[in-house]
Scaffold this active site. Structure first.
Site, PDB file in Angstrom:
ATOM      1  N   HIS A   1       0.895  -1.277  -0.135  1.00 16.33           N
ATOM      2  CA  HIS A   1       0.173   0.398  -0.390  1.00 16.33           C
ATOM      3  C   HIS A   1       1.127   0.866   0.149  1.00 16.33           C
ATOM      4  O   HIS A   1       2.084   0.714   0.116  1.00 16.33           O
ATOM      5  CB  HIS A   1      -0.367  -0.112   1.460  1.00 16.33           C
ATOM      6  CG  HIS A   1      -0.352   0.258   2.869  1.00 16.33           C
ATOM      7  ND1 HIS A   1      -0.093   1.460   3.519  1.00 16.33           N
ATOM      8  CD2 HIS A   1       0.112  -0.774   3.147  1.00 16.33           C
ATOM      9  CE1 HIS A   1       0.460   0.694   4.448  1.00 16.33           C
ATOM     10  NE2 HIS A   1       0.562  -0.393   4.502  1.00 16.33           N
ATOM     11  N   THR A   2       0.039   2.384  -0.443  1.00 18.64           N
ATOM     12  CA  THR A   2       1.360   4.018  -0.257  1.00 18.64           C
ATOM     13  C   THR A   2       2.653   4.142   0.637  1.00 18.64           C
ATOM     14  O   THR A   2       3.297   3.882   0.733  1.00 18.64           O
ATOM     15  CB  THR A   2      -0.054   5.027  -0.115  1.00 18.64           C
ATOM     16  OG1 THR A   2      -0.831   4.708  -0.648  1.00 18.64           O
ATOM     17  CG2 THR A   2       0.728   6.048  -0.794  1.00 18.64           C
TER      18      THR A   2
END
Length: 91
Positions: free
Chosen positions: A17-18
């Site tokens: 994820h980010t």
């Protein structure tokens, strides 16, 4: 210049994820090496947040890491440690 490859399983629940991706990109950019990550026929430069997010990796999925360059061995070790340690995130 030889390439080294390793397959590793994503350990953290949220996958790449980010936040995890940003940690990985910052780590990769600290080495004199070119790192690419492959997942399900998609390949991305590990120095690119957007490229890594496009891989859409989740917990338990395998990715292949490929490194080349003067610090390829050190970069590979650092990248695999980061992934194995769940991107240093609390779960």
């Amino acid at each position: 210049m030889d390439k080294i490859k390793q397959t590793i399983t994503i350990q953290n629940k949220l996958g790449l994820h980010t936040r995890a991706t940003i940690k990985l990109v910052e780590l990769v950019n600290a080495f004199d090496a070119q790192i690419t990550i492959t997942h399900n026929e998609k390949k991305a430069d590990a120095g690119s947040v957007l490229g890594l997010l496009v891989l859409e990796t989740c917990f338990g999925q395998e990715i292949e890491i490929e490194a080349q360059g003067t610090q390829a061995q050190e970069a590979m070790l650092a990248v695999t440690e980061l992934i194995e340690n769940k991107f240093l995130e609390e779960e």
